[in-house]
Design an enzyme around this catalytic site. Structure first.
Site, mmCIF file in Angstrom:
data_model
loop_
_atom_site.group_PDB
_atom_site.id
_atom_site.type_symbol
_atom_site.label_atom_id
_atom_site.label_comp_id
_atom_site.label_asym_id
_atom_site.label_seq_id
_atom_site.Cartn_x
_atom_site.Cartn_y
_atom_site.Cartn_z
ATOM 1 C CB CYS A 2 -0.971 -0.053 1.182
ATOM 2 S SG CYS A 2 -2.381 1.056 1.059
ATOM 3 C CG HIS A 3 -0.364 4.933 1.380
ATOM 4 N ND1 HIS A 3 -1.561 4.264 1.296
ATOM 5 C CD2 HIS A 3 -0.548 6.130 0.778
ATOM 6 C CE1 HIS A 3 -2.444 5.023 0.680
ATOM 7 N NE2 HIS A 3 -1.855 6.167 0.347
#
Length: 181
Positions: free
Chosen positions: A110-111
């Site tokens: 994800c991030h």
């Protein structure tokens, strides 16, 4: 099989996406490994379901005392706030960099690649992430692709990346495979 290998999970004191912590954690345990929660502070970390508070988890070690040499691999869970906080802590960034310097496998979802960018370890690598990081990764010298999971062996170590919670099944399999090599 991980046969007793110890895998670090690095998270900030607040902001980790719970499912991106707990699913890989379970996968490591089911593969015979030992997951350890590393953070920038002692005590508990607060996980989230998107923007809502979820469960808390006990920290096993902190970045100021943990050493990459004590671990066989590293998982960087996402959540927007988690990597954003980690990339501002020099000891956390150095902890991540040490896995690359030692040639140990790293998995980020994800991030989480924001922390990899800060550690300056993405240049020449192919990654995926949450789509909003695409430009950041390209500006840092990486090739970004929109895929469920990417296993990149172009650098000193194996780097596994995925985009989002929907990719967790593939992410967990690729990460445990990389940790087992």
């Amino acid at each position: 099989m991980l046969n007793g290998k110890t895998i670090a999970f690095l998270v900030a004191p607040e902001g980790v996406e719970q499912v991106e912590l707990t699913e890989p954690w379970k996968a490591v345990k089911q593969a015979g490994g030992t997951p350890r929660l590393v953070s920038t502070h002692r005590g508990q970390v607060q996980a989230f379901h998107h923007l809502d508070k979820a469960d808390t988890f006990a920290v096993d070690d902190t970045v100021d005392s943990a050493e990459a040499t004590a671990f066989d691999g590293l998982v960087l869970p996402g959540g927007v706030a988690n990597p954003d906080r980690l990339r501002t802590v020099p000891q956390a960034v150095q902890f991540v960099r040490a896995f690359f310097d030692a040639g140990k496998p790293v998995a980020a979802i994800c991030h989480a690649p924001w922390t990899l960018i800060e550690a300056d370890v993405v240049r020449g690598r192919t990654l995926t992430s949450w789509p909003s990081l695409r430009t950041d990764l390209r500006n840092a010298g990486a090739t970004w692709e929109d895929q469920e999971v990417i296993v990149c062996t172009a650098g000193p170590n194996t780097l596994v990346t995925s985009r989002k919670p929907d990719d967790l099944k593939a992410f967990c399999q690729a990460a445990t495979d990389a940790f087992g090599e």
